[in-house]
Design a protein around this motif. Structure first.
Motif, PDB file in Angstrom:
ATOM      1  N   VAL A   1      -3.763   9.323  -2.085  1.00 41.85           N
ATOM      2  CA  VAL A   1      -2.270   9.051  -1.964  1.00 41.85           C
ATOM      3  C   VAL A   1      -1.393   8.809  -0.163  1.00 41.85           C
ATOM      4  O   VAL A   1      -1.648   8.303   0.226  1.00 41.85           O
ATOM      5  CB  VAL A   1      -1.268  10.153  -2.290  1.00 41.85           C
ATOM      6  CG1 VAL A   1      -0.112   9.912  -1.784  1.00 41.85           C
ATOM      7  CG2 VAL A   1      -0.843   9.979  -4.102  1.00 41.85           C
TER       8      VAL A   1
ATOM      9  N   ALA B   1       1.274   6.588  -6.638  1.00 45.00           N
ATOM     10  CA  ALA B   1       0.538   7.237  -7.195  1.00 45.00           C
ATOM     11  C   ALA B   1       0.633   8.438  -7.064  1.00 45.00           C
ATOM     12  O   ALA B   1       0.577   9.307  -8.162  1.00 45.00           O
ATOM     13  CB  ALA B   1      -0.678   7.057  -6.800  1.00 45.00           C
ATOM     14  N   GLY B   2       1.555   9.189  -6.088  1.00 41.13           N
ATOM     15  CA  GLY B   2       1.797  10.328  -6.170  1.00 41.13           C
ATOM     16  C   GLY B   2       2.800  11.476  -6.791  1.00 41.13           C
ATOM     17  O   GLY B   2       2.779  12.112  -7.419  1.00 41.13           O
TER      18      GLY B   2
ATOM     19  N   ILE C   1       0.556  -1.398   0.179  1.00 39.52           N
ATOM     20  CA  ILE C   1      -0.315   0.018   0.136  1.00 39.52           C
ATOM     21  C   ILE C   1       1.650   1.384  -0.421  1.00 39.52           C
ATOM     22  O   ILE C   1       0.295   2.375  -0.829  1.00 39.52           O
ATOM     23  CB  ILE C   1      -1.087  -0.173   0.938  1.00 39.52           C
ATOM     24  CG1 ILE C   1      -1.956  -1.200   1.108  1.00 39.52           C
ATOM     25  CG2 ILE C   1      -1.904   1.038   1.518  1.00 39.52           C
ATOM     26  CD1 ILE C   1      -2.963  -1.140   1.851  1.00 39.52           C
ATOM     27  N   ILE C   2       2.281   1.027   1.151  1.00 40.66           N
ATOM     28  CA  ILE C   2       3.105   2.554   0.774  1.00 40.66           C
ATOM     29  C   ILE C   2       3.477   2.821  -0.944  1.00 40.66           C
ATOM     30  O   ILE C   2       3.424   4.114  -1.434  1.00 40.66           O
ATOM     31  CB  ILE C   2       4.222   2.290   2.167  1.00 40.66           C
ATOM     32  CG1 ILE C   2       3.330   2.286   3.297  1.00 40.66           C
ATOM     33  CG2 ILE C   2       5.350   2.880   1.671  1.00 40.66           C
ATOM     34  CD1 ILE C   2       4.150   1.619   4.309  1.00 40.66           C
TER      35      ILE C   2
ATOM     36  N   TRP D   1      -7.114  11.918  -5.156  1.00 38.93           N
ATOM     37  CA  TRP D   1      -6.002  11.591  -6.004  1.00 38.93           C
ATOM     38  C   TRP D   1      -4.550  12.126  -4.535  1.00 38.93           C
ATOM     39  O   TRP D   1      -4.641  11.190  -4.605  1.00 38.93           O
ATOM     40  CB  TRP D   1      -5.719  12.230  -7.553  1.00 38.93           C
ATOM     41  CG  TRP D   1      -4.574  11.109  -7.761  1.00 38.93           C
ATOM     42  CD1 TRP D   1      -3.669  10.535  -6.850  1.00 38.93           C
ATOM     43  CD2 TRP D   1      -3.696  11.059  -9.223  1.00 38.93           C
ATOM     44  NE1 TRP D   1      -2.749   9.603  -7.457  1.00 38.93           N
ATOM     45  CE2 TRP D   1      -2.825  10.352  -9.375  1.00 38.93           C
ATOM     46  CE3 TRP D   1      -4.348  11.705 -10.560  1.00 38.93           C
ATOM     47  CZ2 TRP D   1      -2.012   9.588  -9.990  1.00 38.93           C
ATOM     48  CZ3 TRP D   1      -3.654  10.785 -11.475  1.00 38.93           C
ATOM     49  CH2 TRP D   1      -2.448   9.749 -11.250  1.00 38.93           C
TER      50      TRP D   1
ATOM     51  N   SER E   1       0.732   4.037  -3.009  1.00 36.49           N
ATOM     52  CA  SER E   1       0.171   5.619  -2.440  1.00 36.49           C
ATOM     53  C   SER E   1       1.421   6.613  -3.218  1.00 36.49           C
ATOM     54  O   SER E   1       1.630   7.347  -3.635  1.00 36.49           O
ATOM     55  CB  SER E   1       0.650   5.718  -0.659  1.00 36.49           C
ATOM     56  OG  SER E   1      -0.445   4.871  -0.722  1.00 36.49           O
ATOM     57  N   ILE E   2       3.017   6.010  -3.006  1.00 33.02           N
ATOM     58  CA  ILE E   2       4.376   6.473  -3.416  1.00 33.02           C
ATOM     59  C   ILE E   2       4.198   6.698  -5.083  1.00 33.02           C
ATOM     60  O   ILE E   2       4.383   8.184  -4.896  1.00 33.02           O
ATOM     61  CB  ILE E   2       5.288   6.074  -3.308  1.00 33.02           C
ATOM     62  CG1 ILE E   2       6.004   6.235  -1.180  1.00 33.02           C
ATOM     63  CG2 ILE E   2       6.989   6.737  -3.138  1.00 33.02           C
ATOM     64  CD1 ILE E   2       7.061   6.053  -0.839  1.00 33.02           C
TER      65      ILE E   2
ATOM     66  N   GLY F   1      -3.399   6.373   1.365  1.00 35.91           N
ATOM     67  CA  GLY F   1      -3.072   5.449   1.700  1.00 35.91           C
ATOM     68  C   GLY F   1      -1.674   5.003   2.216  1.00 35.91           C
ATOM     69  O   GLY F   1      -1.651   4.259   2.891  1.00 35.91           O
ATOM     70  N   LEU F   2      -0.805   6.349   2.070  1.00 38.75           N
ATOM     71  CA  LEU F   2       0.069   5.918   3.338  1.00 38.75           C
ATOM     72  C   LEU F   2       0.198   5.535   4.815  1.00 38.75           C
ATOM     73  O   LEU F   2       0.862   5.167   5.283  1.00 38.75           O
ATOM     74  CB  LEU F   2       0.970   7.550   3.458  1.00 38.75           C
ATOM     75  CG  LEU F   2       2.106   7.924   2.083  1.00 38.75           C
ATOM     76  CD1 LEU F   2       2.334   9.245   1.827  1.00 38.75           C
ATOM     77  CD2 LEU F   2       2.843   6.717   1.528  1.00 38.75           C
TER      78      LEU F   2
END
Lengths: 824, 123
Positions: B110, A64-65, A57-58, B106, A61-62, B113-114
């Motif tokens: 993020v 996606a960012g 998940i991390i 979005w 997320s990274i 999610g983190l």
């Protein structure tokens, strides 16, 4: 205009862009995306351990960012509208240069200067522009070596250039190309167009227009690529044909058997120069009534390209709301008519086809050549006209007829019954400039297919070198014909680049004139023209000097591309060498006397003179146009010019001014490679009185001109269009002696070649010939007759008698010749 | 940069996405020719109809029957096209809305999610 260079508002944007699109950022993004895919795959297929879930998940997320920021950098900055357009900036006293330039150019400047502007950073910016990938294609199309260019600019341009000067020149290029913002291509173009580098570019055959054209070409191609990339644009998303558009319309099974769109060419895909014609057709078709189009143009002018584009626009519902759901059928009328054996059966076939199309209600029919349908014979034509008219008047069938200029002007135009139903759209031959642009925009496809690189100079040669030849084939077809031939030539030699030499050779093969040799020889010929002409001409020093100087001036100084090589008026009594000068000029300039064509202008005195020169409805082929079509590289001799009608004179006014004329069928004939010589006996009396012993008085040409104007022999506007008015002085007895010797030498050459004999040229023989062949009022003309009647006759007799053998020299005794003249 | 980013994320991107959805919607309407299908729902199939030019009642009945069949064929095929378009709409519209919301959220997703990922690691 004052330029400011305040980059502060855009500095952070450039820095952010460079950071978010750097290789390390993209590598990190890619790594996280791969990790995300691997992580989720592991979770689904191997193990869903809690730590693994957390790490995935991390990573997701990274990833996606990072992706979010990368998309921001890629899409935001380059699509930001500029603060002020080039056009708006032109009206201001002061402007901030960074506000005018595209983001790509801004990045290029940042990478080379860091936005610190000084002399050194200007040099860095120049180097960056030359090596920038944005300009790679620009320089390779011009076949300019980057290193040499960088050195030349550094040496010649940079010392004279300031940042303000650079900005000003760049903005001028962008403005000339009607661009809203300044792109890297404009900046490079501005550098190449700097006066300090002009001579270096000229040495490789490039002038300012070429640079400007290439800058336009590169920005245009970029614009096209950018547009293709924008898949989300409504012009892409909505460009298709809907299903079921024809379900509410009738079937056309019979007509469908004869419909087939002809195969297109590469150049059909780009409509450059014909956009207006396509709009005219669409507007006509969209009308409620009289929605038929007569598309007039010669084969090769691009008619098929226009109707093909029209068919595509209608099919994809982009043409006009009134045309949505219409079917465009290209009917092969000849094939349809060939199904019938008699006139009646043919008419019944046509009626059946027309009925079917009318019933369908959604047909736009394209017929290539109305004559194919109407036929040539009288009675059938009348019947078919009656059948066709109701359909042409109906709103349910729209008809587009393709016809040639000849057919339209000579046959259809006068047929009021039919023509009233059509809106005539004329498609003339494309202009050389539009042809060059169309070539440039289509060349990439051709290059891909031919596996050849085509530089700019080759494209220019394809248009410039063919502009005055084969006028019956219109542009762009003419240029593409030669392009195809040149490609085959290059492929046969396994060359990887299509060079102007390939084009020259394909032209040479087709028309028999070697342009390369002609150009190579021209400089030398020009320098030695006076000397070469003196070898054949006796006396007339003043005429030859004036003529050669005028030609040199016309060719090297202020020569306009749109004019003939030269236009001259030769004035003088008969037999003094006017025609001989034209022949000599043809030989010395074009390599042979065969490159001289003559028109006796006394034949063009009546009211039909223009029609006879350029063609008319009764006489489609004009004398002048056919001569120039067959001999584009020529000396055109217009004998007794003053005797032609004033309408004919008016026609030549256009030739002298614009270098071309258009015939009755709309075809353009170019005189760019002709030397026009008009001869006249007008003022001969004045010349006799004023010119003594070959000495032309000072400013005599002005006196002669005034005489011609005062006598209304030629109109002032025509007289002033000549590059020079050249006076021929009467010949003295001594000149006739020299001419006799020249003529005898020429006869010797002929005799030697044909019979292997020569005659001995003695002073006695010459004196004898002068005694019978000198008539001051007829110049050198009687001498020709004298030689024929005496010398040639005597030699012929001896050859027949067998009294001389090959290799022998004959000495002719004047007394014998004198006896011959008495006999004759 | 932050202002540029916020402008892009919450104004330009959603705006672009809505325009894209609108164009796709128009494209689907055009592809299935929905307007034409509705206007000609009961029209003859390819204008395939017969006209009564006199004769017996039987002939009239045959013509009426034939013309009705032609209209029926048209109706069935056009209805099928409209039905397919409607099914696509039922899938397309909710998916588009979900994507639009995801696009707007979005940055938040993020961060969330983190946070979730870290909390799972710390648990």
């Amino acid at each position: 205009m004052k330029f400011q260079f305040n980059f502060s508002s855009r500095r952070s944007a450039v820095k952010s862009y460079l950071a978010l699109t750097s290789w390390w950022y993209e590598a990190a993004l890619f790594s996280f995306l791969v990790t995300t895919v691997l992580g989720w795959s592991t979770l689904f297929f191997i193990s869903a351990h809690i730590i693994l879930v957390g790490l995935t998940i991390i990573a997701t997320s990274i990833g996606a960012g990072l992706l979010n920021l990368w998309l921001f950098a890629r899409t935001y900055y380059s699509n930001q509208p500029i603060a002020i357009t080039v056009k708006e900036a032109l009206g201001r006293a002061s402007v901030n240069f960074p506000n005018l330039i595209s983001f790509d150019f801004l990045v290029t400047l940042y990478l080379s200067t860091g936005f610190i502007l000084n002399r050194d950073s200007l040099l860095q910016a120049i180097r960056q522009l030359i090596s920038s990938p944005h300009n790679f294609s620009f320089l390779s199309r011009l076949q300019i070596n980057k290193a040499k260019l960088a050195a030349a600019i550094e040496q010649s341009v940079w010392p004279k250039l300031t940042w303000s000067d650079f900005a000003s020149r760049t903005m001028k290029v962008a403005n000339k190309l009607k661009s809203d913002q300044i792109e890297p291509a404009h900046a490079l173009g501005a550098l190449l167009m700097h006066p300090a580098i002009k001579s270096q570019l000229r040495s490789v055959g490039l002038v300012e227009e070429d640079i400007l054209f290439t800058a336009w070409w590169q920005t245009e191609l970029r614009r096209v690529i950018e547009f293709k990339r924008r898949w989300w644009d409504e012009r892409h998303l909505l460009a298709f044909s809907g299903i079921g558009l024809s379900w509410a319309s009738g079937f056309t099974p019979f007509v469908d058997r004869f419909t087939r769109f002809p195969r297109g060419s590469f150049w059909d895909s780009v409509l450059y120069g014909h956009e207006g014609k396509l709009n005219d057709i669409i507007n006509t078709l969209a009308r409620q009534r009289q929605s038929n189009v007569l598309l007039v143009g010669d084969p090769g002018v691009g008619r098929l390209g226009i109707v093909r584009q029209l068919a595509w626009l209608i099919q994809t519902s982009q043409a006009h709301a009134a045309l949505i759901g219409q079917r465009v059928l290209y009917v092969n009328a000849g094939e349809l008519i060939a199904q019938g054996t008699t006139g009646a059966s043919q008419m019944s076939l046509i009626t059946r086809a027309l009925n079917e199309m009318e019933r369908a209600g959604n047909i736009i029919v394209i017929i290539d050549g109305l004559n194919a349908v109407l036929g040539e014979t009288g009675e059938q034509r009348i019947n078919l006209t009656d059948i066709l008219m109701p359909f042409l008047a109906s709103a349910t069938v729209r008809v587009i007829v393709l016809t040639s200029s000849d057919d339209y002007h000579l046959r259809l135009k006068s047929n009021e019954e039919i023509i009233q139903f059509f809106e005539v759209v004329q498609v003339p031959s494309l202009s050389p400039d539009a042809t060059l642009r169309r070539l440039a925009l289509t060349i990439q496809k051709i290059e891909r297919q031919a596996h050849l690189f085509v530089p700019y100079l080759t494209l220019r040669a394809l248009v410039q070198d063919t502009v005055s030849i084969l006028p019956h084939i219109p542009f762009p077809e003419r240029a593409y014909d030669f392009l195809e031939e040149a490609i085959v030539l290059a492929q046969n030699r396994h060359d990887k680049t299509l060079l102007p030499e390939h084009v020259e050779q394909s032209i040479s093969r087709k028309i028999g004139v070697n342009l390369g040799q002609l150009r190579g020889r021209e400089r030398e010929q020009l320098l030695n023209l006076e000397e070469i002409m003196h070898r054949r001409m006796v006396n007339q020093d003043n005429a030859i000097k004036t003529l050669t100087h005028a030609i040199i001036r016309a060719r090297t100084e202020v020569r306009s591309i749109k004019r003939p090589i030269g236009a001259f008026l030769f004035l003088g009594p008969t037999g003094v060498g006017k025609t001989e000068t034209a022949k000599t000029l043809a030989e010395s300039y074009f390599g042979s006397e065969d490159h001289m064509v003559r028109l006796d202008m006394s034949e063009f005195q009546g009211t039909d003179s223009v029609g006879r020169l350029i063609g008319s409805a009764n006489q489609p082929v004009g004398r002048l146009t056919s001569l120039i079509a067959d001999h584009p590289f020529t000396v055109l001799l217009l004998d007794e010019f003053e005797k032609a009608s004033s309408e004919a004179h008016q026609l030549f006014l256009q030739v002298f001014d614009e270098g071309n004329i258009t015939d009755i069928a709309g075809r353009q004939f170019s005189f760019l490679h002709t030397i026009i010589i008009a001869t006249s006996n007008a003022g001969a009396e004045l010349i006799w009185q004023s010119v003594k012993d070959g000495h032309v008085p000072p400013k005599f040409e002005e006196t002669l001109k005034n005489h011609i104007l005062s006598q209304n022999i030629l109109r002032p506007e025509l007289l002033n269009r000549f590059d020079a008015v050249i006076t021929y002085s009467p010949l003295s007895m001594d000149h006739i002696r020299q001419i006799a010797a020249l003529m005898l030498r020429s006869l010797n050459k002929r005799l030697d070649a044909e019979h292997g004999v020569t005659i001995v040229i003695t002073p006695e023989l010459i004196e004898f010939l002068v005694s019978i062949g000198y008539h001051p009022e007829f110049g050198a003309r009687p001498m020709n007759r004298a030689i024929q009647d005496t010398v040639e006759f005597a030699v012929a007799q001896k050859i027949l008698q067998g009294s001389i053998q090959p290799g022998q020299q004959v000495t002719l005794i004047p007394a014998e010749l004198s006896a011959l003249t008495r006999k004759s | 940069m932050l202002i540029d980013y916020l402008h892009w994320q919450f104004v330009l991107s959603p705006n672009w996405f809505i325009k894209l959805l609108w164009n796709l919607e128009r494209a689907s309407v055009r592809f299935f020719s929905i307007s034409l299908m509705l206007r000609t729902l009961l029209s003859y199939w390819h204008k395939d109809a017969m006209a009564f030019t006199g004769g017996s009642l039987g002939k009239l009945a045959t013509i009426i029957l034939w013309n009705t069949i032609s209209r029926l064929i048209g109706l069935i095929i056009r209805s099928a096209v409209i039905a397919i378009w409607l099914v696509i709409q039922v899938i397309f519209i909710p998916l588009s809305l979900i994507t639009l919301v995801a696009l707007l959220l979005w940055p938040l997703l993020v961060i969330v999610g983190l946070a979730i990922g870290l909390s799972l690691l710390l648990v």
